[in-house]
Write a protein that holds these residues in place. Structure first.
Motif, PDB file in Angstrom:
ATOM      1  N   ALA A 119       0.826  -1.209   0.000  1.00  0.00           N
ATOM      2  CA  ALA A 119       0.000   0.000   0.000  1.00  0.00           C
ATOM      3  C   ALA A 119       0.862   1.262   0.000  1.00  0.00           C
ATOM      4  O   ALA A 119       0.604   2.210  -0.758  1.00  0.00           O
ATOM      5  CB  ALA A 119      -0.925  -0.004   1.211  1.00  0.00           C
ATOM      6  N   LEU A 120       1.893   1.290   0.841  1.00  0.00           N
ATOM      7  CA  LEU A 120       2.758   2.469   0.919  1.00  0.00           C
ATOM      8  C   LEU A 120       3.550   2.673  -0.364  1.00  0.00           C
ATOM      9  O   LEU A 120       3.789   3.812  -0.779  1.00  0.00           O
ATOM     10  CB  LEU A 120       3.701   2.338   2.118  1.00  0.00           C
ATOM     11  CG  LEU A 120       3.026   2.389   3.493  1.00  0.00           C
ATOM     12  CD1 LEU A 120       4.031   2.078   4.601  1.00  0.00           C
ATOM     13  CD2 LEU A 120       2.379   3.755   3.737  1.00  0.00           C
ATOM     14  N   GLU A 121       3.948   1.601  -0.990  1.00  0.00           N
ATOM     15  CA  GLU A 121       4.628   1.711  -2.287  1.00  0.00           C
ATOM     16  C   GLU A 121       3.709   2.360  -3.318  1.00  0.00           C
ATOM     17  O   GLU A 121       4.166   3.055  -4.220  1.00  0.00           O
ATOM     18  CB  GLU A 121       5.052   0.324  -2.778  1.00  0.00           C
ATOM     19  CG  GLU A 121       6.231  -0.268  -2.051  1.00  0.00           C
ATOM     20  CD  GLU A 121       7.552  -0.031  -2.767  1.00  0.00           C
ATOM     21  OE1 GLU A 121       7.762  -0.621  -3.837  1.00  0.00           O
ATOM     22  OE2 GLU A 121       8.373   0.765  -2.252  1.00  0.00           O
ATOM     23  N   GLN A 122       2.403   2.126  -3.157  1.00  0.00           N
ATOM     24  CA  GLN A 122       1.432   2.636  -4.124  1.00  0.00           C
ATOM     25  C   GLN A 122       1.117   4.110  -3.915  1.00  0.00           C
ATOM     26  O   GLN A 122       0.944   4.864  -4.891  1.00  0.00           O
ATOM     27  CB  GLN A 122       0.140   1.808  -4.027  1.00  0.00           C
ATOM     28  CG  GLN A 122      -0.917   2.191  -5.040  1.00  0.00           C
ATOM     29  CD  GLN A 122      -2.122   1.262  -4.985  1.00  0.00           C
ATOM     30  OE1 GLN A 122      -2.032   0.122  -4.522  1.00  0.00           O
ATOM     31  NE2 GLN A 122      -3.266   1.742  -5.444  1.00  0.00           N
ATOM     32  N   ILE A 123       1.052   4.573  -2.662  1.00  0.00           N
ATOM     33  CA  ILE A 123       0.546   5.924  -2.407  1.00  0.00           C
ATOM     34  C   ILE A 123       1.625   6.962  -2.119  1.00  0.00           C
ATOM     35  O   ILE A 123       1.344   8.162  -2.140  1.00  0.00           O
ATOM     36  CB  ILE A 123      -0.474   5.922  -1.247  1.00  0.00           C
ATOM     37  CG1 ILE A 123       0.160   5.438   0.057  1.00  0.00           C
ATOM     38  CG2 ILE A 123      -1.694   5.097  -1.617  1.00  0.00           C
ATOM     39  CD1 ILE A 123      -0.779   5.478   1.256  1.00  0.00           C
ATOM     40  N   LEU A 124       2.857   6.516  -1.852  1.00  0.00           N
ATOM     41  CA  LEU A 124       3.929   7.474  -1.552  1.00  0.00           C
ATOM     42  C   LEU A 124       4.861   7.645  -2.753  1.00  0.00           C
ATOM     43  O   LEU A 124       5.010   6.733  -3.570  1.00  0.00           O
ATOM     44  CB  LEU A 124       4.722   7.011  -0.325  1.00  0.00           C
ATOM     45  CG  LEU A 124       3.955   7.006   1.002  1.00  0.00           C
ATOM     46  CD1 LEU A 124       4.836   6.485   2.125  1.00  0.00           C
ATOM     47  CD2 LEU A 124       3.429   8.396   1.338  1.00  0.00           C
ATOM     48  N   PRO A 125       5.513   8.784  -2.849  1.00  0.00           N
ATOM     49  CA  PRO A 125       6.343   9.055  -4.031  1.00  0.00           C
ATOM     50  C   PRO A 125       7.633   8.240  -4.094  1.00  0.00           C
ATOM     51  O   PRO A 125       8.133   7.946  -5.166  1.00  0.00           O
ATOM     52  CB  PRO A 125       6.661  10.556  -3.902  1.00  0.00           C
ATOM     53  CG  PRO A 125       6.549  10.835  -2.429  1.00  0.00           C
ATOM     54  CD  PRO A 125       5.446   9.942  -1.940  1.00  0.00           C
ATOM     55  N   GLY A 126       8.183   7.889  -2.951  1.00  0.00           N
ATOM     56  CA  GLY A 126       9.435   7.143  -2.938  1.00  0.00           C
ATOM     57  C   GLY A 126       9.212   5.672  -2.698  1.00  0.00           C
ATOM     58  O   GLY A 126       8.097   5.151  -2.785  1.00  0.00           O
ATOM     59  N   SER A 127      10.296   4.991  -2.371  1.00  0.00           N
ATOM     60  CA  SER A 127      10.239   3.560  -2.120  1.00  0.00           C
ATOM     61  C   SER A 127       9.946   3.299  -0.645  1.00  0.00           C
ATOM     62  O   SER A 127      10.131   4.158   0.209  1.00  0.00           O
ATOM     63  CB  SER A 127      11.577   2.926  -2.511  1.00  0.00           C
ATOM     64  OG  SER A 127      11.571   1.541  -2.289  1.00  0.00           O
ATOM     65  N   CYS A 128       9.476   2.084  -0.345  1.00  0.00           N
ATOM     66  CA  CYS A 128       9.245   1.657   1.032  1.00  0.00           C
ATOM     67  C   CYS A 128      10.197   0.497   1.325  1.00  0.00           C
ATOM     68  O   CYS A 128      10.261  -0.470   0.558  1.00  0.00           O
ATOM     69  CB  CYS A 128       7.793   1.220   1.221  1.00  0.00           C
ATOM     70  SG  CYS A 128       7.412   0.667   2.913  1.00  0.00           S
TER      71      CYS A 128
END
Length: 242
Positions: free
Chosen positions: A6-15
């Motif tokens: 989910a974080l990979e999808q909504i944030l601009p950078g990498s998780c």
């Protein structure tokens, strides 16, 4: 893996995630985290690592082991505390990453796995989960063998470890910078907390345990195949040498 996806999808950078350690082709993770466990990494080196990895977020070990360092270095960071039933959490750990490291340390599977990592140029990569998952945590000497030690010891110890970690984070992170989050809550609380739009796709539902178990079975198959060649090699060698 659901929150990571989910974080990979909504944030601009990498998780960052333990999976990223295994996929790392630069050797950066394999060299950085053992030093971090030993307390040898400076704040500037942390910043350099985060920048080099292009990170906007991190979940799971190894990064979560260093949450106190990271919130000190990044005082404006928001903290996401994933929670779930602690007994189910222990079961998940025992059936996933714990099994991966058990394969690596096994006298039967281990030599083949280590050889494969060396052939891939990643000979030092397995030491990252070994050192972090068994290493001391922010909870201190009460759990001298870290997360895995608590999980391995008993259900009661694992539940205590889980709850004390949760309580420590809640006690030390300001309420306006903390989201206590369950995956079943979906996009809304997460996106509101991070100040990003809610995607029009369903919240990811990635079963980490099933995925890891499939990979473990694949690795074990490779190990059995590799060891099956040993008698043949011995026989051929004996024929030509003797």
């Amino acid at each position: 893996m659901s929150t990571y996806t989910a974080l990979e999808q909504i944030l601009p950078g990498s998780c960052h995630h333990m999976a990223k350690v295994g996929m790392c082709k630069t050797g950066r993770n394999a060299s950085f985290f053992p030093r971090a466990v030993r307390g040898e990494v400076t704040d500037e080196e942390w910043k350099e690592f985060v920048k080099a990895e292009g990170l906007s977020a991190a979940v799971d070990y190894p990064m979560s082991l260093f949450w106190k360092d990271l919130v000190r270095i990044y005082p404006n960071a928001k903290v996401l505390l994933n929670v779930r039933d602690p007994i189910k959490w222990r079961t998940s750990v025992l059936n996933s990453i714990y099994q991966v490291l058990s394969v690596h340390s096994s006298p039967f599977y281990g030599p083949v796995v280590k050889m494969v990592f060396k052939l891939m140029g990643k000979g030092n990569t397995p030491q990252v989960p070994m050192m972090t998952c068994w290493g001391l945590t922010p909870l201190g000497e009460k759990y001298p063998r870290g997360m895995f030690g608590a999980v391995e010891e008993s259900e009661e110890t694992a539940v205590s470890f889980f709850n004390e970690w949760k309580e420590q984070v809640i006690a030390e992170i300001p309420a306006d910078k903390l989201l206590v989050f369950e995956v079943k809550e979906g996009w809304n609380p997460l996106c509101k907390f991070l100040g990003v739009p809610v995607p029009d796709t369903p919240f990811p539902n990635v079963n980490d345990t099933k995925s890891i178990q499939k990979k473990i079975m694949f690795v074990k198959g490779i190990c059995y195949a590799a060891w099956s060649f040993v008698p043949v090699l011995v026989a051929v060698g004996s024929y030509y040498l003797f």
